[in-house]
Design an enzyme around this catalytic site. Structure first.
Site, PDB file in Angstrom:
ATOM      1  N   GLN A  52       0.829  -1.205   0.000  1.00 37.24           N
ATOM      2  CA  GLN A  52       0.000   0.000   0.000  1.00 37.24           C
ATOM      3  C   GLN A  52       0.863   1.254   0.000  1.00 37.24           C
ATOM      4  O   GLN A  52       0.546   2.235  -0.681  1.00 37.24           O
ATOM      5  CB  GLN A  52      -0.947  -0.011   1.202  1.00 37.24           C
ATOM      6  N   ALA A  75      -0.275   1.338  13.787  1.00 35.31           N
ATOM      7  CA  ALA A  75      -1.049   2.411  14.416  1.00 35.31           C
ATOM      8  C   ALA A  75      -1.182   2.234  15.920  1.00 35.31           C
ATOM      9  O   ALA A  75      -1.438   3.202  16.642  1.00 35.31           O
ATOM     10  CB  ALA A  75      -2.439   2.490  13.779  1.00 35.31           C
ATOM     11  N   GLU A  92     -12.025   5.114   8.300  1.00 37.70           N
ATOM     12  CA  GLU A  92     -12.300   3.684   8.136  1.00 37.70           C
ATOM     13  C   GLU A  92     -11.076   2.813   8.449  1.00 37.70           C
ATOM     14  O   GLU A  92     -10.759   1.876   7.712  1.00 37.70           O
ATOM     15  CB  GLU A  92     -12.841   3.389   6.733  1.00 37.70           C
ATOM     16  N   HIS A  96     -10.726  -1.994  11.788  1.00 33.74           N
ATOM     17  CA  HIS A  96      -9.692  -3.014  11.583  1.00 33.74           C
ATOM     18  C   HIS A  96      -8.824  -3.230  12.824  1.00 33.74           C
ATOM     19  O   HIS A  96      -8.031  -4.183  12.857  1.00 33.74           O
ATOM     20  CB  HIS A  96      -8.788  -2.612  10.420  1.00 33.74           C
TER      21      HIS A  96
END
Length: 204
Positions: A52, A75, A92, A96
């Site tokens: 990504q 994170a 969003e 997760h």
């Protein structure tokens, strides 16, 4: 943009506004922020995926977005110093996260005093008010398994976690179901009828 815009950035008088995009994916929201907030904004996107980061960097270069950069980072254990960012943005990514409190606490830690925090995430309703029925539980289980999410919490619970840090002023929340239900239904349709993206591939 949650009350964040180029005029506000300019009015701040700062030479640079540092923005963190937590869970940036391939950088769509990072590029959006970088473009809309202008050259004074320096946007950093973080994700667990090296692929990504690679794609986000390519897209930013292709689109001439020089004020957005991307890096691999967890994170829940960010490598940034305390009070590093003027704006922390999370679109969003919360759904997760396997540890919602660590997720919130880390974002609060790296946000400067007086900074702005904006988050959009999938939530469940507050089952402390109305307990989930058997059908509700089955629906949640389906979502967890289908999209590989660990678990959801309510908007109210997110607010409680943020309030518990003691680092934010009054937290405001909103339910965007009405505004997003059309795209949600479309994503369900795609997942059921075109899970491999073959229709999209044929259209290119």
């Amino acid at each position: 943009l949650g009350g964040i815009d180029a005029a506000a950035v300019s009015a701040s008088g700062a030479d640079e506004i540092k923005v963190l995009d937590v869970g940036c994916g391939v950088g769509g929201t990072s590029r959006y922020l970088a473009k809309n907030l202008g050259p004074k904004a320096s946007v950093t996107g973080i994700t667990l995926s090296p692929n990504q980061v690679k794609r986000a960097t390519e897209l930013a270069s292709e689109q001439g977005v020089d004020n957005a950069k991307f890096t691999v980072m967890n994170a829940l254990e960010m490598e940034f110093e305390d009070n590093s960012f003027d704006i922390v943005w999370a679109c969003e990514s919360g759904e997760h996260m396997p540890d919602k409190e660590a997720y919130i606490n880390e974002m609060m830690r790296v946000l400067k005093p007086g900074g702005k925090y904006v988050m959009a995430t999938w939530c469940q309703r507050d089952d402390r008010e109305v307990p989930f029925s058997d059908k509700d539980e089955r629906d949640l289980k389906f979502l967890y398994e289908e999209w590989t999410h660990p678990y959801f919490i309510s908007i109210e619970k997110y607010k409680e976690i943020i309030d518990a840090t003691g680092l934010m002023n009054e937290v405001t929340t909103a339910d965007w179901v009405k505004e997003t239900i059309a795209s949600w239904r479309h994503s369900i349709w795609v997942g059921v009828y075109d899970p491999r993206g073959e229709t999209a591939s044929r259209k290119k």
